[in-house]
Design an enzyme around this catalytic site. Structure first.
Site, PDB file in Angstrom:
ATOM      1  CG  HIS A 207      -2.105  -1.002   0.832  1.00  0.00           C
ATOM      2  ND1 HIS A 207      -2.107  -2.305   1.281  1.00  0.00           N
ATOM      3  CD2 HIS A 207      -3.168  -0.882   0.019  1.00  0.00           C
ATOM      4  CE1 HIS A 207      -3.157  -2.917   0.789  1.00  0.00           C
ATOM      5  NE2 HIS A 207      -3.822  -2.088   0.023  1.00  0.00           N
ATOM      6  NE  ARG A 314      -6.232   0.945  -2.652  1.00  0.00           N
ATOM      7  CZ  ARG A 314      -5.726   0.974  -3.890  1.00  0.00           C
ATOM      8  NH1 ARG A 314      -5.523   2.131  -4.485  1.00  0.00           N
ATOM      9  NH2 ARG A 314      -5.429  -0.145  -4.519  1.00  0.00           N
ATOM     10  NE  ARG A 351     -11.256  -0.824  -0.930  1.00  0.00           N
ATOM     11  CZ  ARG A 351     -10.008  -1.221  -1.196  1.00  0.00           C
ATOM     12  NH1 ARG A 351      -9.807  -2.172  -2.088  1.00  0.00           N
ATOM     13  NH2 ARG A 351      -8.979  -0.666  -0.596  1.00  0.00           N
ATOM     14  CD  GLU A 449      -9.977  -7.283  -2.389  1.00  0.00           C
ATOM     15  OE1 GLU A 449      -8.954  -6.705  -2.784  1.00  0.00           O
ATOM     16  OE2 GLU A 449     -10.728  -6.794  -1.518  1.00  0.00           O
ATOM     17  CG  ASN A 472      -3.213  -4.442  -6.163  1.00  0.00           C
ATOM     18  OD1 ASN A 472      -2.778  -4.582  -7.299  1.00  0.00           O
ATOM     19  ND2 ASN A 472      -3.660  -3.293  -5.710  1.00  0.00           N
ATOM     20  CG  ASP A 473      -5.639  -7.889  -1.423  1.00  0.00           C
ATOM     21  OD1 ASP A 473      -4.578  -8.149  -0.816  1.00  0.00           O
ATOM     22  OD2 ASP A 473      -6.316  -6.881  -1.199  1.00  0.00           O
ATOM     23  NE  ARG A 483      -1.301  -5.479  -1.718  1.00  0.00           N
ATOM     24  CZ  ARG A 483      -2.495  -4.915  -1.861  1.00  0.00           C
ATOM     25  NH1 ARG A 483      -3.596  -5.590  -1.597  1.00  0.00           N
ATOM     26  NH2 ARG A 483      -2.615  -3.689  -2.285  1.00  0.00           N
ATOM     27  CB  CYS A 520     -10.195  -1.230  -9.009  1.00  0.00           C
ATOM     28  SG  CYS A 520     -10.490  -2.355  -7.649  1.00  0.00           S
TER      29      CYS A 520
HETATM   30  C1  PEP Z   1      -6.613  -4.933  -4.852  1.00  0.00           C
HETATM   31  O1  PEP Z   1      -6.437  -5.756  -3.948  1.00  0.00           O
HETATM   32  O2  PEP Z   1      -6.294  -5.149  -6.033  1.00  0.00           O
HETATM   33  C2  PEP Z   1      -7.208  -3.624  -4.550  1.00  0.00           C
HETATM   34  C3  PEP Z   1      -7.540  -2.794  -5.503  1.00  0.00           C
HETATM   35  O3  PEP Z   1      -7.360  -3.290  -3.253  1.00  0.00           O
HETATM   36  P1  PEP Z   1      -6.162  -2.825  -2.296  1.00  0.00           P
HETATM   37  O4  PEP Z   1      -4.947  -2.643  -3.141  1.00  0.00           O
HETATM   38  O5  PEP Z   1      -6.607  -1.585  -1.632  1.00  0.00           O
HETATM   39  O6  PEP Z   1      -6.041  -3.984  -1.353  1.00  0.00           O
HETATM   40 MG    MG Z   2      -7.422  -5.473  -2.064  1.00  0.00          MG
END
Ligand code: PEP
Ligand code: MG
Length: 583
Positions: A207, A314, A351, A449, A472-473, A483, A520
């Site tokens: 993040h 976010r 979100r 995710e 990402n997740d 990550r 996203c």
């Molecule tokens: C993701 O997990 O791809 C996502 C967009 O959410 P975050 O990166 O905030 O976990």
């Molecule tokens: Mg996520």
């Protein structure tokens, strides 16, 4: 001496400036700049804290029981001596007056400086005095905590290399070097003066990296020992394209990077011309480009690059770094409303809060749990704190009275979580109705995710208006790769066939059911992935504003119909990365 350190590239471009080292010790403090007119007051706080600690230690010294070993008295003397050391106080004051650091930051910066000198000493006794110094600083910090600290960050425009070479180094651009930064810290820096940053830890989609990308400044993470090797005020080049930092470069190297920096600026200038160009492929397919934001004010950056809405707000950043105190309904409502009104009638996806894992509620990482990414995160935390969740849902529903709002739920995996979420949403609506508070309708989306969600899509398609793929997740949980952990960053592979299968399956299932779907996660903002996602049928991308024009350029050059069979072949390939490279 010139040297370079390799890391992971997270945000492109070149930054050149003097290093500001941020301490990340157990005495972690927030890092704020003060206004010049606050310098006196800040020095006053330091002085008051020092006087209070001196008195405290003198009292202790007087009251030492007779049978105490003499070393204790000697130690207190050392602490008193350190406190009254004129050189040390002057150095701390200099951070406040010259750099406009607030008192706590000035103290920990100076501690870090001196601690390094102690570490290099040959003499064991002297080396151990570092612990004394740390204890003294801790005492000072405790006293400072009682006195209110100013929180401001005067913005300064970034300067170009040729300017900085001519100017007094005092006025040079600053780059941030730290072992680690919390996302909350990053948000503070977002308002400040840094033109680039480097951290020892972190992965491409941690993040901290995501916030860096949204700041649109060059950054390198996972640079291992950078914060140990770089010294305060060293000249540093951050090559965000190559994931390298060059420390104390020669004038030839500096000139080369200066040239690259200007080229980048020209390229960015060229891209801005695409701002108002409709995002349509060569074969006429319209593609929606949405922005990811972290704060309501980020809508300005979204509009500046021609985003047609916000695909991910976010909201967790509003909850973080407030010592556990949660934002109230009114504060949230006003923030969401500001984002909605900021987009002038275009859709804004809010979100619900996603704290946990590398986005802890307060500044410290969640050390109490072995696997915070697998713990009480996102919707799990929301469902465990229904009063908090209802407050947020009411605030979002109220903001929906002012524009088009999509409500997005993170990290769902279980049918029961869906049921509970829908029930709470109904309850929030009923509460507003019974209180006769204005609110509006929302489109309800689920993030896909967690692999479990990607494998039970009909459930999600039944209950939600649309799906949003959080790559990402999804990558983290599919490949069992943290990550945020730079030591496994090489295994974090968006092109792993298992990941691609889930992304492709989600796009195809949603489309077949006539539901909207977008991506996203960071994959949406990677121009190297644009053609593949288009070929898989994706027509809505959400990314940090800094990437929108680059991705738009890819879309304008693509023929979606021709890409479809190629994308299917990539899906079936053993080596998708090689196929992507061949094009
Ligand atoms: C993701 O997990 O791809 C996502 C967009 O959410 P975050 O990166 O905030 O976990
Ligand atoms: Mg996520």
């Amino acid at each position: 001496m010139t040297f370079s350190v390799h890391g992971i590239t997270v945000s492109r471009g070149i930054a050149i400036g003097r290093a500001v080292l941020v301490a990340s010790s157990r005495m972690d403090v927030a890092h704020y700049f003060i206004e010049p007119d606050q310098v006196e007051a800040e020095i006053g706080r330091l002085r008051a804290a020092r006087d209070a600690v001196v008195q405290e230690l003198q009292r202790l010294r007087q009251d030492i029981p007779r049978d105490t070993p003499p070393e204790l008295a000697a130690l207190l003397d050392v602490h008193l001596m350190l406190l009254q050391d004129g050189q040390m106080s002057a150095a701390v004051r200099a951070w406040v007056t010259e750099r406009l650091y607030h008192a706590e930051w000035a103290l920990t910066t100076q501690l870090e400086q001196v601690a390094r000198q102690f570490d290099e000493m040959q003499d064991d006794y002297l080396r151990e005095r570092k612990a004394d110094l740390e204890q003294v600083v801790e005492r000072l910090l405790r006293h400072l905590k009682g006195a209110a600290a100013p929180i401001t960050a005067p913005p300064r425009a970034p300067r170009r290399t040729e300017q900085l070479l001519l100017e007094d180094a005092q006025d040079a651009p600053l780059v941030l070097v730290a072992h680690d930064l919390s996302p909350a810290d990053m948000l503070q820096f977002k308002k400040s003066v840094f033109t680039g940053f480097v951290t020892d830890v972190g992965g491409k989609t941690s993040h901290t990296a995501i916030v860096a990308r949204s700041m649109n400044i060059p950054a390198v993470v996972g640079a291992r020992a950078a914060s140990q090797l770089v010294r305060q005020d060293d000249w540093v080049v951050i090559d965000g394209d190559a994931g390298v930092i060059v420390v104390n470069p020669s004038s030839i190297v500096l000139a080369e990077y200066g040239f690259k920096q200007r080229q980048g600026e020209i390229e960015r200038g060229r891209l801005t011309r695409l701002r108002n160009t409709p995002s349509v492929t060569l074969d006429g397919q319209r593609v929606e480009l949405l922005a990811n934001i972290e704060q309501p004010g980020d809508t300005e950056a979204a509009l500046a690059v021609g985003a047609v809405g916000v695909g991910l707000f976010r909201t967790e950043f509003m909850f973080m770094g407030r010592a556990g105190e949660l934002p109230r309904e009114e504060e949230q409502y006003l923030a969401y409303r500001r984002a909605v009104e900021g987009m002038h009638g275009m859709q804004v996806t809010i979100r619900t809060v996603d704290v946990g894992a590398d986005k802890p509620l307060d500044d410290r990482r969640d050390a109490a749990h072995l696997n915070p990414a697998l713990g009480l995160r996102a919707i799990r935390w929301s469902l465990a704190e229904p009063a908090m969740f209802l407050t947020q849902l009411r605030a979002i529903l109220r903001a929906a009275a002012h524009g088009k709002v999509c409500l997005l739920i993170p990290m769902l995996a279980h049918a029961r979580e869906i049921r509970l979420t829908l029930d709470l949403l109904e309850r929030a609506r009923a509460q507003l109705e019974s209180r006769e508070i204005l609110h509006g309708p929302v489109k309800l989306g689920a993030m896909i995710e967690v692999p479990a969600a990607a494998m039970t899509l009909p459930l999600f398609i039944r209950h939600f208006d649309y799906l949003s793929i959080g790559t990402n997740d999804l990558i983290q949980y599919t490949l069992a790769i943290d990550r945020a952990d730079e030591s496994v960053a090489h295994l974090y592979d968006p092109l792993h066939p298992a990941v691609l299968k889930m992304v492709a399956g989600t796009i195809a299932s949603a489309r077949a059911a006539g539901k909207e779907v977008n991506v996203c996660g960071e994959m949406a903002g990677d121009p190297g992935m644009t053609r593949l996602l288009l070929g898989l049928g994706l027509r809505s991308f959400s990314m940090h504003p800094a990437q929108i024009l680059t991705v738009k350029q890819e879309i304008l050059r693509a023929d979606a119909a021709k890409l479809a069979p190629w994308a299917q072949a990539v899906l079936e390939s053993e080596d998708p990365a090689a196929m992507l490279q061949q094009g």
